[in-house]
Design an enzyme around this catalytic site. Sequence first.
Site, PDB file in Angstrom:
ATOM      1  N   GLU A 125     -55.681  48.168  34.635  1.00  0.00           N
ATOM      2  CA  GLU A 125     -55.147  48.579  35.946  1.00  0.00           C
ATOM      3  C   GLU A 125     -54.815  50.070  35.980  1.00  0.00           C
ATOM      4  O   GLU A 125     -53.659  50.459  36.159  1.00  0.00           O
ATOM      5  CB  GLU A 125     -53.913  47.746  36.298  1.00  0.00           C
ATOM      6  CG  GLU A 125     -54.231  46.263  36.447  1.00  0.00           C
ATOM      7  CD  GLU A 125     -52.992  45.369  36.606  1.00  0.00           C
ATOM      8  OE1 GLU A 125     -51.880  45.867  36.420  1.00  0.00           O
ATOM      9  OE2 GLU A 125     -53.153  44.181  36.924  1.00  0.00           O
ATOM     10  N   GLU A 144     -57.796  38.702  36.402  1.00  0.00           N
ATOM     11  CA  GLU A 144     -56.439  38.162  36.365  1.00  0.00           C
ATOM     12  C   GLU A 144     -56.151  37.440  37.660  1.00  0.00           C
ATOM     13  O   GLU A 144     -56.511  37.906  38.740  1.00  0.00           O
ATOM     14  CB  GLU A 144     -55.393  39.278  36.201  1.00  0.00           C
ATOM     15  CG  GLU A 144     -55.396  39.986  34.889  1.00  0.00           C
ATOM     16  CD  GLU A 144     -54.256  41.010  34.802  1.00  0.00           C
ATOM     17  OE1 GLU A 144     -53.261  40.866  35.540  1.00  0.00           O
ATOM     18  OE2 GLU A 144     -54.377  41.957  34.005  1.00  0.00           O
TER      19      GLU A 144
END
Lengths: 649, 649, 649
Positions: free
Chosen positions: A153, A305
């Site tokens: 991320e 995710e």
Amino acid sequence: MPSLADVTRGRILFGGDYNPEQWPEEVWPEDVRLMREAGVTTVTVGVFSWAMLEPTPGAREFSWLRRLLDLLHEGGIEVCLATPTASPPPWLGERYPGTLPVTADGTTLWWGSRNQWCPSSADYRVHALALVEDLAAEFGHHQAVRMWHISNEYGPVCHCEESAERFRAWLHKRYESLDALNAAWGTAFWSQRHADWSTVIPPRSAPYIPNPAQVLDFQRFSSDVLLECFTAERDLLRRHTPHLPVTTNFMTLYKHVDCWSFAKEEDVVSLDSYPDPGDPRAMVRSSLGQDMTRSQAGGPWMQMEMAAGSVNWRGVNRAKPADRLRLEALQAVARGADALCFFQWRASRAGAEKFHSALLPHAGADTPHHRAVRALGRELGLIAEVVGAKVEAEVAVVFDWPSWWALEQRGRLSDRVDLEPIALGWHGALWDAHLTADYVHPEADLSRYRMVVVPNLYLASDRAVQNLTGFVRAGGTLVSGFFTGVADETDTIRPGGVDERLCEVLGVHPLEWRPLDEPVPLGDASTGTLWSEELALAEGTETLATLADGTPVVTRNGTAYYLSTLPSPEYLQRLLASAARAAGVQPALPGLPEQVEAVRRGPLLFVLNHGSQPAVVPLPAAHHELLTDRAVSGDLVLPPRDAAVLRPL
Amino acid sequence: MPSLADVTRGRILFGGDYNPEQWPEEVWPEDVRLMREAGVTTVTVGVFSWAMLEPTPGAREFSWLRRLLDLLHEGGIEVCLATPTASPPPWLGERYPGTLPVTADGTTLWWGSRNQWCPSSADYRVHALALVEDLAAEFGHHQAVRMWHISNEYGPVCHCEESAERFRAWLHKRYESLDALNAAWGTAFWSQRHADWSTVIPPRSAPYIPNPAQVLDFQRFSSDVLLECFTAERDLLRRHTPHLPVTTNFMTLYKHVDCWSFAKEEDVVSLDSYPDPGDPRAMVRSSLGQDMTRSQAGGPWMQMEMAAGSVNWRGVNRAKPADRLRLEALQAVARGADALCFFQWRASRAGAEKFHSALLPHAGADTPHHRAVRALGRELGLIAEVVGAKVEAEVAVVFDWPSWWALEQRGRLSDRVDLEPIALGWHGALWDAHLTADYVHPEADLSRYRMVVVPNLYLASDRAVQNLTGFVRAGGTLVSGFFTGVADETDTIRPGGVDERLCEVLGVHPLEWRPLDEPVPLGDASTGTLWSEELALAEGTETLATLADGTPVVTRNGTAYYLSTLPSPEYLQRLLASAARAAGVQPALPGLPEQVEAVRRGPLLFVLNHGSQPAVVPLPAAHHELLTDRAVSGDLVLPPRDAAVLRPL
Amino acid sequence: MPSLADVTRGRILFGGDYNPEQWPEEVWPEDVRLMREAGVTTVTVGVFSWAMLEPTPGAREFSWLRRLLDLLHEGGIEVCLATPTASPPPWLGERYPGTLPVTADGTTLWWGSRNQWCPSSADYRVHALALVEDLAAEFGHHQAVRMWHISNEYGPVCHCEESAERFRAWLHKRYESLDALNAAWGTAFWSQRHADWSTVIPPRSAPYIPNPAQVLDFQRFSSDVLLECFTAERDLLRRHTPHLPVTTNFMTLYKHVDCWSFAKEEDVVSLDSYPDPGDPRAMVRSSLGQDMTRSQAGGPWMQMEMAAGSVNWRGVNRAKPADRLRLEALQAVARGADALCFFQWRASRAGAEKFHSALLPHAGADTPHHRAVRALGRELGLIAEVVGAKVEAEVAVVFDWPSWWALEQRGRLSDRVDLEPIALGWHGALWDAHLTADYVHPEADLSRYRMVVVPNLYLASDRAVQNLTGFVRAGGTLVSGFFTGVADETDTIRPGGVDERLCEVLGVHPLEWRPLDEPVPLGDASTGTLWSEELALAEGTETLATLADGTPVVTRNGTAYYLSTLPSPEYLQRLLASAARAAGVQPALPGLPEQVEAVRRGPLLFVLNHGSQPAVVPLPAAHHELLTDRAVSGDLVLPPRDAAVLRPL
């Protein structure tokens, strides 16, 4: 180039982040056993292992990871191996304080959480790349390892002096001369002219509204400098393991990085998707993220995710019912995912995310929660034939990061006009109209689409303008939201206020912007929100809706539609459905009821009932339903939150 | 001394800020042509030109400005020339970091916006004054230049060590001894006693409520140190150009500087006025600012900035309809303005204010917006006979900056008791009652007024108390709001809680303050908000209203009224109208309907209908209406948002 | 050991903080006279006198204090002498900048308010202790001095490098090895492993959620390091004045320090209690603080501060009616206070708390406010026989600071689940049920209680778990709120999610936590708020209430009750009343009406009507009412906000 297909090999990947360094090694075999029982194919290992792999500067503690990979491989679990560079160990910040990020107001961000690294720091890069290289050499050819997950991320931003240096270099490359930079930033305003490169700095805390072009370029730079970190790692990995695809994980509507530019550098595009169980329209937001990711991937992609239950970073983190989890998973597959991974396998007993759900919850395997996980694993096996298939869309939605950044600068006409609610409003209307759309960069080839939708493109480059106007001139249908084509790439307003070429195609010229703080009635029961404009209409432009005082607010000029407001959802749905029909675009199925999502992926048709009532879906032909292994035809009755995956018979 | 009359010379000045450095020089002749067509008389040049005039330390680039002034002069446009010291160029902060302001929590404010200068910085002053001097020498006698505009909206505040040094010097002058400072600041409380001047500092971030007297003196100092910057520039300019008047621009209800003290040092007093088009009571706020500025000027004044359309610094920046723009302009003239200038002439294509409206909008001259601007220019010509005329008021409102600062310190009884809503509440009631008022400093000569209104004067010096009580003793009517006369100049509470001399005149003594968090009913349908008190009434004091439990809340002792609450608007309007009548004060016209504003300026009567309905205004005699050039008598019917300017026949 | 009884000697102490350094010495004799007239017995002197006692480093100016103590002694007023270490003089911060606290984001907190000291600073301690020692030597044996008040409302927190050093030493003592610290903090998560003590730091600003165990330990440390400051002063004082009791003042539900650990080190436990006059349930909050303080004291305690009227640190600071003041005072005595002191004697004319009420208000002695104070002084004399008597409770409420700290870390499931509203919810239900409760540490001996209530104990040590389960096994009644027993002392989640031993006793196992953002209906008209759970019930566990979908929400397993939500007040009151009855616990009187508080203290029964209607209280026998000196029997009628103090005849 290696691709996701090399990893899936006919299976929908199922698994998640696995951080076994949190438990004694005795637990690992139990993990592998439970993974197998749950149908897990793949786990991501090592995302946060830097401090375990390099406990002191230059040390290498790789043996535990080798034991783990061996064990997983023996158990038949494949591994997406992460480079652990998203979270440096405390010693890096202590020994190299310049690696710690600094905020715009000069506050240092310390270790004790994660992400405490300055993307411009040479010290950070040296240490990160050395470790990545050694990991690649050590484990790149381990039989368990199928893929690389680079960092996590991407998002750190830093305003320190080393960042300023790198920002200047980036600007030098972009503008070549200081005169060009001064022109681009409009430094003639407010006496901001730079006479020397040394005064060019990141936007830091200041007495009043900062220069918007400087802020915009710093956002561009911040994305680019992270991409530089990514490609540096990727190049190292490719040298060692040309056979393994690499990815990094995006987030839905994530402002920090320009995902178009990242996606071009990846082998696999992946997404972290966290719909809010407390939001009745969460499926709109998740489908937007999935459609965007699919478009960036140009084919199957990976959901890296998601949460099996609650997260722990909202205000009130609602639990997720099992039927909702199942719908979320099938929605991702329907929209192109060939991999469904979760954060994380086993719930952490300590640390900042110990209340984040996991595939294996605190209460253990013998729980309704984990039984739902196992059921999902089984069902993914039943629909594996979808792997590799493409979603074909005839509608494209334009989305651009620099325009987003520029739109939301300070000093704008309305601080309510954020891109996220606008994008969700338009995407939700497409969803309600049962229209599947791709997302496109404003300069992308549009020739394969019948209809292009522009919720907002405040900043539009010359090439973007030519792209959109060319599309209409070639017969395409364009539906454009308000305040589009206003600024050029330097956030300078186009002469006349809006790009003249775009105005010509749309048949309207906005003379004055009139932000709204209250909804206003349109012609019928609908309302307009956020914005309105004084519009001059060209000859032949038709008015489709007006404000109460007669001001045109929705117009059509041939196949080009313009909306000077954000209409209420029903109006926008009707408008888009009607424009699509006129453009020859149909939904996946005719006669779909509300709250039912239907998406075609390859030969399969996914039908998901998000409503709390049973839904009746008229099928035009007989199908085989894969989840229940039965034939269906006529009216398919779907219980609330149930789904069907149909193959034509 | 030179004055505004030297500039107006029988014309209402019309124009605005002109920042041509933002465009190529080819645009300038078009600007001058369009200015002439719009009736522009005057433009303000150079407010933000420091970096263009002094691109590197000590350099002088004056030729572009000379070409510009020549061009304007040829075109018949006069110039208010600005000193560009409000926004230093980036090199100043880089080379002299001590010129950058520091917040109370130690954050440095950088360049990249504007106003990044510490008013105590010697380095800032040296560079600013050197440039000002050279500008004066170079352009002070240019034929186009008619006036000086010094800096812009003075406001920077700094907590750095150099500021601390200057603060100590200021305090030394004010208190002479450390003992006196300790007494004034009440440092016996919380162990804050200073034993050495070296520990005396600006209020910086601290664990809990700061010393309010220290904060108050720092606010006084911060205003004074800015005034020092102003007078230093002014003195330089006067030496070079004794024939040119100087001004600097205030803002309405602007807390940073004490405008009374600034106005005394100016030749022309000017105001930036930005009523919010989204606020139905915006005309109350703007008239307050105008009445205040007129009072500070002691005659005609200059509206230095206003917006022809929207601004860009509110949350949602509403557009401004043309009729509203016209009313705002006429309101300013009615209340004493002899100049109407706008920010800015041509809308910026880049920078932090590119969404701020301008006389010439992005969409160009051929727009309804610009046509309204031209119409306004024409109308100002029709009423030019008003230039130089005075507004005479028989009512005065007391307003004081130190009291404002002291009232709103932390640690007070109610954080809802801010001066701005109270001042607007009282001014709005006067507006509703059609009473024109001056504003006065609490120590000013009151003898020419019949009625003095004190919305709140929490802090009142001995001289202020004597001034107000003497006014009543001389037969004047005093209407005082709550919590007045509580503190002396050092923010020390008067013995007994409220000044005894004031209590005697008002015939009341507050025994306990009782802040309200909900409105409470007064006798009739009215309510009291914000505050109430336990009041002891002197012999002969009459109770005009009570709370439900009988507590007196509005009282009258002869010609002295006291209100221990802020009543709802209708009540306050009735009370003020009745007190005014008793004092022999009448509105501009009898029988004025609601929403209509009528103000007499010299021989002219301005009548403005702010309502959305036609208004019927009974005229006691025949008049000539200047805007339409016709005779009117009997009932004047004004359409919604229309206005009349009447001269008795 | 000396105790409060040595000070009270049969009197309820009455008085308050006295800061005469704020006035000229001529005022002091008037103060003493007025104190005597008001029945004042005791004043606290010197809390903020550091700068007056040590005006320059090392200087000693004690003569003024001696004159004051002499004067007070002559006037018969006793003194609680404060060490002035809560507010260092400006010179300390200037000469020793390391004594100034630093926030988590690196901001220095300066002098100019109070509390600007770093509890880890050696320089602070050296100077503070030297002054304390000299004060003790000089005044410890003065006849007026009866008690020591150490510092004030301990609370400063600091993140500086010296604090980091002391934090590391504290951690070293707690964990002995770095491995143990890494395990306790769960540093395997997010790559936070420490390889060297030098990287162990206080939690400072960081990019994302900080490590909760690190934060928790820093909160423990911050409390302990303040306690270290306290005991260092106490030990000095004890050496000089072994005959004088020492105290420091707590606040109600004050998170900064673990009051259990402080109370153990004090001779007298004291409380600052500031119920909000604007809060209709303020008596619940104040009684909680008083019950907690009594429990910490193990007998009579001292109310060190309360307000005779308004405070000045809320948003809107309501005045306090006289009847409310009287009820608050009697409530404190009823719940065990033998001393009622106020902040402060005479209202300050300057400084940050000049709007805080006082016993002697700005408006002086001849006011309703001060007459109420005098009346209170008289009434305390009428009930002096209560001094030394104990409140006996059969119910105990578990309260723990580390659990509180751990519960409210970032990254939790619901940011609405704060301990304060939960504790107030449960205490309010006990109050409504007329049940008097003690507060206990979770590891305290519970054998003298019949019923133990645990509103929430998220973090429970092994000893706490054994304590609670042992209590139930011994026949005690346990009523436990949700999310209890989840974490161990290191904030690591117990295996299975909740401690298995506790689950066994309660007969429930939570399988999933389900925070609520809206109230949900329970079986009847009640609702549950904040939380719910998926519960597995053991054999024999009875369901007392369910959610609409049948999920059990209130359960009973023998004498152990569990609530997976916070029910609405009426439900919780009924449940606790019923559980108490079953446990053999009765309210102070049968048949008490709503809004009436009845508490037995020794032989006396206090009955307080908090309602706005007269209340009829059926008395089972004849009593003597002390405040009115009359016999009462049958129905006691109490007017609104009136009270009775009854001794059985």
